[in-house]
Scaffold this motif. Structure first.
Motif, PDB file in Angstrom:
ATOM      1  N   ASN A 225       0.821  -1.210   0.000  1.00 57.21           N
ATOM      2  CA  ASN A 225       0.000   0.000   0.000  1.00 57.21           C
ATOM      3  C   ASN A 225       0.862   1.270   0.000  1.00 57.21           C
ATOM      4  O   ASN A 225       0.568   2.250   0.686  1.00 57.21           O
ATOM      5  CB  ASN A 225      -0.957  -0.001   1.207  1.00 57.21           C
ATOM      6  CG  ASN A 225      -2.012   1.088   1.125  1.00 57.21           C
ATOM      7  OD1 ASN A 225      -2.363   1.551   0.043  1.00 57.21           O
ATOM      8  ND2 ASN A 225      -2.520   1.505   2.276  1.00 57.21           N
ATOM      9  N   GLY A 226       1.944   1.245  -0.771  1.00 49.82           N
ATOM     10  CA  GLY A 226       2.817   2.413  -0.861  1.00 49.82           C
ATOM     11  C   GLY A 226       3.615   2.678   0.387  1.00 49.82           C
ATOM     12  O   GLY A 226       4.132   3.778   0.578  1.00 49.82           O
ATOM     13  N   THR A 231       7.152   0.565  -3.764  1.00 48.04           N
ATOM     14  CA  THR A 231       5.718   0.388  -4.026  1.00 48.04           C
ATOM     15  C   THR A 231       5.023   1.738  -4.199  1.00 48.04           C
ATOM     16  O   THR A 231       4.061   1.857  -4.968  1.00 48.04           O
ATOM     17  CB  THR A 231       5.044  -0.415  -2.896  1.00 48.04           C
ATOM     18  OG1 THR A 231       5.260   0.244  -1.639  1.00 48.04           O
ATOM     19  CG2 THR A 231       5.606  -1.813  -2.819  1.00 48.04           C
ATOM     20  N   LYS A 232       5.506   2.754  -3.508  1.00 46.33           N
ATOM     21  CA  LYS A 232       4.943   4.099  -3.677  1.00 46.33           C
ATOM     22  C   LYS A 232       5.157   4.604  -5.103  1.00 46.33           C
ATOM     23  O   LYS A 232       4.334   5.377  -5.637  1.00 46.33           O
ATOM     24  CB  LYS A 232       5.582   5.060  -2.681  1.00 46.33           C
ATOM     25  CG  LYS A 232       4.958   6.446  -2.646  1.00 46.33           C
ATOM     26  CD  LYS A 232       5.668   7.325  -1.621  1.00 46.33           C
ATOM     27  CE  LYS A 232       5.476   6.777  -0.215  1.00 46.33           C
ATOM     28  NZ  LYS A 232       6.106   7.658   0.808  1.00 46.33           N
ATOM     29  N   ASN A 239       0.153   1.306  -6.570  1.00 45.58           N
ATOM     30  CA  ASN A 239       0.784   2.085  -5.497  1.00 45.58           C
ATOM     31  C   ASN A 239      -0.103   2.204  -4.261  1.00 45.58           C
ATOM     32  O   ASN A 239       0.352   2.687  -3.219  1.00 45.58           O
ATOM     33  CB  ASN A 239       1.191   3.466  -5.997  1.00 45.58           C
ATOM     34  CG  ASN A 239       0.028   4.249  -6.565  1.00 45.58           C
ATOM     35  OD1 ASN A 239      -1.091   3.740  -6.658  1.00 45.58           O
ATOM     36  ND2 ASN A 239       0.288   5.486  -6.965  1.00 45.58           N
ATOM     37  N   SER A 240      -1.350   1.757  -4.361  1.00 51.71           N
ATOM     38  CA  SER A 240      -2.222   1.752  -3.187  1.00 51.71           C
ATOM     39  C   SER A 240      -2.818   0.370  -2.930  1.00 51.71           C
ATOM     40  O   SER A 240      -3.786   0.242  -2.182  1.00 51.71           O
ATOM     41  CB  SER A 240      -3.353   2.774  -3.363  1.00 51.71           C
ATOM     42  OG  SER A 240      -4.137   2.490  -4.510  1.00 51.71           O
TER      43      SER A 240
END
Length: 353
Positions: A225-226, A231-232, A239-240
Motif C-alpha cells: 500500500n505504498g 511500491t509508492k 501504489n495503493s
C-alpha cells in the motif's frame, strides 16, 4: 659421534622448514659436512571421503632417498596457498574439485633437496571438508553432507525487524520487544491475509567453488500500500494495493523490476570473524539478488534494482531446533544497514534438516 650427527640432522631439518616456506638459506648454509643432499620424490593417492570424521580426499607420500622429513606446499588453481605441511605421509581434506599444485622438498642431515612438484586433479567436491558448524557448511548444506540447501522466511513474529542496531534487533529476535517496526501477527497470518508473497520465497544455495543462489519467488510478490519507496513509485492502482499479487504480471508492467524476480545469482561467504557480529557475512552477487526483502541493500532502499551485490551480516545461527511437528531445522538471522544513519533491517530464514 653418532649422537652428534643425529643432533645435527634434527637441527638442519628444523631450519629446512623455514627454507622451503620462504626463507633465504641455501643448500650450503644448511648442509652437514658429512652427508649428501636428499633426492626428493613423491606419489599421491586420491581418497574417497566418507564422513566428517573421515574427510580426507588426498594422500601425499614421500618416496625420497636420504631424507629425514618432507616439507609440502599445496596451491590451488589460482596459485593461492591451501596450506603447508610437514611429514613423510600427509592426508588432506580439500574442499573443491579442480587442479592443485603440490610442491615438496626433502630435508635430511645433508641439507635440503631441490623442490619437486606435481599437478594433482581432484575429481569431486568434498562436502565433508566443510565443518558442520561453519557458515558455508550451514548455508549450503555441506555440513550435513548435502550439495544444496533451501532457505525460506521463518513464519514467526519479528522475522523481519527495522531498528537502529543489530544488538537491539537481536534482543527482539530472542524474545524482547520495542522495535520501530516488525512483522507481527497480521504479517505472518496463514489465512491469505498475511504477506504470503514474501513467505513463499525460496533461496537455494548450491555447494561448489562457484556456488549459486537460485531464487524462486513462486510467481508472487507482496505490495504494501505504498509503504515502501518502491511500491509508492508504482503506477496506480498498484501504489495503493495491499496484498499478494502476480510478480510476473507486475514485472511485465514495470520491466525495471524484473531483476528482483526469480533467477540465479552468485554468492560468497566470508567466515567468522568477518562481519559486524563476528559470525561472518553472506554476499549475494548479481543485479537484483537478495536474501530477504528485495529493496533493502547496503546503505539504501532501492526503488528499482541497481546494486550489483548485497552483503548481509550474520547475526545469529540457531541449529537443530525442533518445531511442534517434530521437524528439525536451522535458523539464520541476517541483517543489513539500509540507510545513511546505519539503521538496520534484519531477516530470519529457516531451513529444515
Amino acid at each position: 659421534m653418532r649422537n652428534i650427527m643425529i643432533t645435527r640432522g634434527w637441527i638442519v631439518s628444523t631450519v629446512l622448514a623455514g627454507c622451503l616456506m620462504g626463507g633465504s638459506c641455501s643448500k650450503q648454509d644448511t648442509a652437514s659436512l658429512n652427508a649428501g643432499i636428499p633426492t626428493a620424490s613423491f606419489i599421491y593417492n586420491e581418497l574417497t571421503p566418507s564422513s566428517a570424521s573421515s574427510a580426507d580426499n588426498l594422500e601425499l607420500i614421500s618416496t625420497s632417498t636420504g631424507s629425514m622429513k618432507a616439507y609440502w606446499t599445496v596451491l590451488d588453481d589460482q596459485g593461492a596457498s591451501v596450506g603447508e605441511y610437514v611429514g613423510d605421509t600427509v592426508r588432506l581434506a580439500l574442499t573443491f574439485a579442480g587442479d592443485y599444485t603440490v610442491k615438496m622438498a626433502a630435508g635430511g642431515p645433508g641439507g635440503l633437496s631441490d623442490t619437486v612438484q606435481q599437478s594433482v586433479h581432484i575429481a569431486q567436491d568434498n562436502t565433508y571438508a566443510v565443518g558442520s558448524t561453519t557458515l558455508l557448511g550451514i548455508l549450503s548444506g555441506a555440513g550435513l553432507g548435502k550439495k544444496e540447501r533451501t532457505w525460506v522466511p521463518d513464519r514467526v513474529l519479528s522475522t523481519v525487524i527495522v531498528w537502529d542496531t543489530y544488538a537491539n534487533a537481536l534482543g527482539q529476535i530472542n524474545g524482547g520487544g520495542g522495535a520501530w517496526w516488525a512483522f507481527g501477527p497480521g504479517e505472518i497470518a496463514t489465512d491469505g491475509s498475511g504477506r504470503d508473497g514474501y513467505f513463499d520465497d525460496k533461496f537455494t544455495f548450491t555447494f561448489g567453488k562457484t556456488g549459486q543462489m537460485i531464487y524462486d519467488d513462486n510467481n508472487t510478490v507482496y505490495l504494501d500500500n505504498g509503504g515502501s519507496g518502491w511500491t509508492k513509485a508504482l503506477p496506480a492502482p498498484w501504489n495503493s494495493f495491499q496484498g499478494t499479487t502476480s510478480s510476473t504480471a507486475l514485472y511485465d508492467l514495470v520491466p525495471a523490476l524484473k531483476p528482483w524476480g526469480s533467477g540465479t545469482f552468485g554468492y560468497a561467504v566470508s567466515a567468522a570473524p568477518a562481519g559486524e557480529m563476528k559470525l561472518g557475512t553472506i554476499t549475494i552477487k548479481g543485479k537484483g539478488g537478495h536474501f530477504g526483502l528485495a529493496d533493502k541493500i547496503n546503505g539504501a532502499e532501492e526503488v528499482t534494482p541497481t546494486a550489483s551485490s548485497v552483503t548481509y551480516d550474520v547475526l545469529q545461527i540457531d541449529t537443530d531446533k525442533v518445531d511442534d511437528n517434530g521437524v528439525h531445522y536451522d535458523v539464520l538471522s541476517i541483517g543489513v544497514h539500509y540507510d545513511a544513519s546505519g539503521d538496520v533491517f534484519t531477516f530470519m530464514l529457516r531451513s529444515d534438516r
